[in-house]
Design an enzyme around this catalytic site. Structure first.
Site, mmCIF file in Angstrom:
data_model
loop_
_atom_site.group_PDB
_atom_site.id
_atom_site.type_symbol
_atom_site.label_atom_id
_atom_site.label_comp_id
_atom_site.label_asym_id
_atom_site.label_seq_id
_atom_site.Cartn_x
_atom_site.Cartn_y
_atom_site.Cartn_z
ATOM 1 N N CYS A 127 0.834 -1.201 0.000
ATOM 2 C CA CYS A 127 0.000 0.000 0.000
ATOM 3 C C CYS A 127 0.870 1.254 0.000
ATOM 4 O O CYS A 127 0.567 2.234 -0.690
ATOM 5 C CB CYS A 127 -0.925 -0.007 1.217
ATOM 6 S SG CYS A 127 -2.083 -1.388 1.286
ATOM 7 N N ASP A 532 33.130 23.042 17.623
ATOM 8 C CA ASP A 532 33.221 24.447 17.261
ATOM 9 C C ASP A 532 33.339 25.245 18.559
ATOM 10 O O ASP A 532 33.068 24.708 19.640
ATOM 11 C CB ASP A 532 31.978 24.855 16.467
ATOM 12 C CG ASP A 532 31.979 26.320 16.122
ATOM 13 O OD1 ASP A 532 32.999 26.813 15.648
ATOM 14 O OD2 ASP A 532 30.936 26.963 16.358
ATOM 15 N N ASP A 729 29.229 26.066 10.021
ATOM 16 C CA ASP A 729 29.490 24.683 10.430
ATOM 17 C C ASP A 729 28.714 23.668 9.592
ATOM 18 O O ASP A 729 28.960 22.460 9.717
ATOM 19 C CB ASP A 729 29.111 24.480 11.904
ATOM 20 C CG ASP A 729 29.969 25.318 12.828
ATOM 21 O OD1 ASP A 729 31.174 25.435 12.561
ATOM 22 O OD2 ASP A 729 29.423 25.858 13.813
#
Length: 851
Positions: A127, A532, A729
């Site tokens: 499905c 960081d 980052d």
């Protein structure tokens, strides 16, 4: 062979050129075909009977789109066509109203929309495949992702080509129903599933009690029972066992058929074979009036299997409930201020009608209705369900509020910033769905091992049947059934997902959101942890400590220029300069042609002057060398200059987050290498490294250089975990083996990460590393137990020491033990949270009261 679609008139009127097999029922929904019905559709080269015009229309829609695989792969009949199509299809157009879409549709790009839907009628993986294929072929649909477990679908489309009502209508065309996702409908679907499982368990339990009443006299009679009484007992047992096999055991047969139809061997195949063989042999013996019957064994191990799986389902739901609790955080109504700040008149409105810029009154004890900021007042806010923070946090004017948090102490006026699918809660749920749809490598390996084991088990069962047919034919059948049942590898397949689900739920309650399936597994293997600096090890809220101007420029002037360049930026340094500028001037110039260079700074034009703001090296490329020596110390330096030279040098300081040093020390003790990777100046980075105990420092690097550094480590075999928060980052977060973004970080960083530290508490990150290690140990324990169980149980069953009912108990117990062992992860984190709360309460009691 594919499908052929007859002409509409021919298929709907049913003028098929060949006789129809009506006895098999409707080919689409399975219901009986009325004698007066004459509907048919040509499928797989043959005319298939349909019970009504609705089923015929749905079947034609499936065939017309070339989705031939659905009818070959499905494991249950589809919804009846008349039931699948809403009574008022025209009402679907109401969902095209932007006001209606506010709560469940979000704009991801110009003209691009994404909707969260719930699908009804999903019964198996086929499905899911059918809906994904069907919707994916609609013009304008960009992507479709359906979670089989939750029945939740995320659909992205281009509104220039189709509307949401077209998508909903396309779902109904193939026999399903789609609705905007809401918690009430989701809870109702979960209740129906639980109700169905309980009814199947009840029927099996009732059957086993009654069958044992008839089986017991035969055991104690020891051959003294007359043939007519024995035959009566057998026929009674047959009547009582039949609903157990046909109804209670139906999920085993459906799953087995699904696996076999897809040419794979799943865990339910040996169970279905064992039940079917024992039942058919018992029926044959009853009809023939001789031989052994196993009705008591059949009902017993169906009951135990269902009982074990129901407990497993309950345990998994309990472990995963933390994510679903987020759905219930947002209230339904809010008090909107109609003329703030001139007046305080309020009106009660639905949360879905709120828009960014609206002001709402949030009273003590009420949940915050959307993401926003305090416009007036101050209060304490309980974010525990979102962040795991056990104590309320003070919020004052200008502070951000997250939808779903609870206002604790005082009424405040909040200005709405984000609503509906753009809120933090909605974003977390999307990330959790992403994690649920992925499967880690360890789980995939376990699934492959389970499939191989099932094939081997079937071969062993066949050899056992042949051997015992030669040794003792009277025992061959029940020994074969025991072999099939006792070693079904349910525990092997549950070993990994059960542990990951429990750990993920525990961390979510703590404020650590796992957004990808592999995250915990990879985190446990991390050899290097890279941090960081700004916003990660530090609070990420630097404050302006000093301004050194150059030439004739005043401090007021350079702050106005800096604020103009940084207006709209999410970076912490930009926020610090904007706050400082706001303290000296209420208005400032506007910047044009602003361009952000991640890791370096920004450049733009203010008042016709081309300016740069950022690192001294970046500004020096335009303004030339910095006049005079660069200030020493750990402060972050941000320069401002133009082609004529330097205008100013800003010094910003930041403070360490609580628990930073303790986290670094625990990581080092665990044998991991820790490094600080920052785009800031070397002096500032080294000061933070010294304060936290980090030995390796790499500073003054660009985002590209950060990524190169991580790639170099990975090339040497390191498993790198990266922790960061900013736009700069995002590349290195995406490139690391596993990445963690801070909860207060940018949306881009969070989207690129595998985990989000929503609580922003570094001690919770340490808990995540510990939990990942414990999860890996629990997975190993589960896999070892599953393997040991099969190594012991299988030879005993082959030797004839395990009866079928004992096999059912053993298999269920092994699976349940795996789940309970995994739930220890959730209980440990819950106890840790309770300990933190008790310590906080004790501290408050011991603290001196203020007068």
């Amino acid at each position: 062979m594919g499908m052929e679609v007859a002409a509409t008139a021919q298929s709907i009127t049913g003028h098929a050129p060949e006789p129809l097999d009506r006895d098999a029922g409707c080919f689409h929904c399975g219901l009986p075909v009325p004698p007066s019905a004459s509907f048919a559709v040509r499928i797989d080269g043959a005319w298939r009977p349909m019970c009504c015009r609705g089923c015929a229309a749905v079947a034609e829609a499936i065939a017309a789109h070339g989705l031939a695989g659905y009818y070959r792969h499905r494991t249950a009949p589809a919804l009846r066509g008349q039931e699948a199509v809403p009574a008022f299809v025209d009402e679907l157009r109401l969902y095209d109203d932007p006001a209606v879409q506010q709560s469940f549709v979000r704009e991801t790009a110009p003209h691009m929309r994404e909707a969260a839907l719930i699908l009804e009628g999903i019964t198996c993986a086929a499905c899911v495949w059918l809906n994904e294929q069907h919707l994916g072929r609609l013009p304008g649909v960009v992507s479709v992702a359906i979670n089989y477990t939750t029945r939740r679908a995320y659909v992205r489309w281009d509104e220039r080509y189709l509307k949401l009502s077209d998508i909903l209508k396309a779902v109904t065309d193939i026999g399903y129903a789609a609705h905007p996702f809401d918690t009430a409908r989701f809870d109702e679907a979960a209740r129906r599933e639980r109700k169905s499982a309980l009814w199947r368990l009840f029927v099996a339990g009732f059957g086993i009690m009654q069958v044992m009443m008839y089986a017991y006299p035969a055991y104690v009679a020891d051959g003294d029972m007359t043939p007519d009484i024995e035959s009566l007992m057998r026929w009674a047992s047959l009547i009582l066992t039949t609903p157990v096999v046909l109804y209670s055991a139906a999920p085993f047969f459906a799953a087995a058929w699904r696996d076999l139809s897809r040419r794979r061997v799943g865990m339910d195949v040996p169970v279905a074979l064992g039940v079917a063989i024992a039942f058919i042999a018992s029926v044959a013996a009853t009809v023939q009036g001789g031989g052994e019957v196993y009705f008591d064994s059949v009902t017993m191990f169906v009951f135990f299997l269902l009982g074990g799986r129901f407990l497993e389902m309950s345990a998994r739901v309990k472990a995963a409930r933390a994510a679903e609790e987020l759905l219930k955080l947002i209230p339904a109504c809010a008090e909107r201020l109609t003329d703030f700040p001139q007046g305080r008149d309020t009106e009660r409105v639905a949360v879905t009608t709120l828009r960014p810029g609206d002001c709402v009154l949030v009273r003590p004890g009420e949940a915050i209705p959307a993401d926003g900021e305090i416009a007036e007042g101050a209060t304490e806010v309980d974010d525990s369900l979102l962040t795991g923070e056990s104590r309320p946090l003070l919020k004052v004017r200008g502070d951000r509020l997250t939808g779903g948090a609870v206002n604790v102490t005082s009424p405040v006026v909040m200005r709405v910033l984000r609503v509906g699918p753009d809120t933090v809660v909605a974003g977390i749920l999307r990330l959790l769905d992403r994690a649920a749809s992925g499967k880690p490598a360890l789980a995939q390996m376990a699934d492959r091992a389970a499939q191989i084991f099932v094939v081997v088990l079937l071969l062993v069962a066949a050899c056992t049947a042949v051997a015992w047919a030669l040794i003792d034919p009277s025992r061959a059948l029940w020994i074969t059934v025991s072999v099939l049942v006792v070693s079904c590898p349910c525990a092997l397949s549950l070993a990994t997902p059960a542990a990951l689900t429990a750990a993920t739920g525990a961390l979510t309650r703590l404020g650590v959101v796992v957004t990808r399936g592999h995250a915990l597994e990879t985190l446990s293997r991390a050899t290097h942890v890279i941090f960081d600096k700004t916003g990660t090890l530090t609070r990420g809220r630097p404050e302006l400590a000093g301004v050194e101007t150059c030439g004739v420029w005043s401090e007021r002037d350079v702050l106005r220029l800096a604020a103009a360049l940084e207006r709209g930026s999410e970076h912490p340094i930009a926020a610090a300069l904007t706050r400082a500028a706001g303290q000296v001037t209420a208005a400032g110039p506007l910047a044009a042609d602003v361009r952000n260079l991640p890791g370096a700074g920004v450049e733009g034009t203010v008042g016709g002057r081309s300016l740069r703001l950022g690192t001294p090296a970046f500004v020096g490329e335009l303004a030339g060398p910095l006049p005079g020596p660069s200030p020493d110390g750990g402060a972050t330096l941000v320069g401002l200059g133009d082609r004529d030279g330097w205008l100013a040098l800003f010094r910003l300081t930041d403070t360490l987050r609580p628990g930073a040093r303790a986290l670094i020390e625990s990581l080092v003790r665990s044998g991991r290498t820790v490094a600080l990777l920052s785009g800031d100046r070397t002096a500032a980075a080294r000061q933070v490294a010294t304060s936290t105990g980090i030995a390796e420092v790499v500073a003054d690097v660009t985002p590209a250089q950060k990524l190169e550094y991580v790639k170099a480590l990975q090339a040497r075999g390191a498993v790198v975990a990266m922790v960061g928060d900013g736009v700069n980052d995002a590349p290195v977060l995406a490139g690391a083996a596993v990445s963690i973004a801070m909860g207060g970080g940018t949306t881009i960083a969070q989207g690129a990460s595998d985990m989000i530290l929503l609580s922003n508490r570094l001690e919770h990150l340490g808990t995540a590393f510990e939990t990942a290690g414990r999860t890996r140990r629990v997975i190993r324990q589960n896999l070892l137990w599953a393997a040991a169980y099969n190594v012991i149980a299988l030879p005993l069953a082959i030797a004839g020491y395990v009866t079928p009912w004992m096999a059912g108990i053993g298999m269920s117990a092994s699976s349940l033990l795996v789940v309970l062992n995994a739930l220890r992860l959730a209980r440990r984190e819950k106890e840790r949270t309770r300990t933190d709360v008790r310590a906080l309460v004790a501290a408050k009691r011991l603290a001196p009261r203020s007068s």
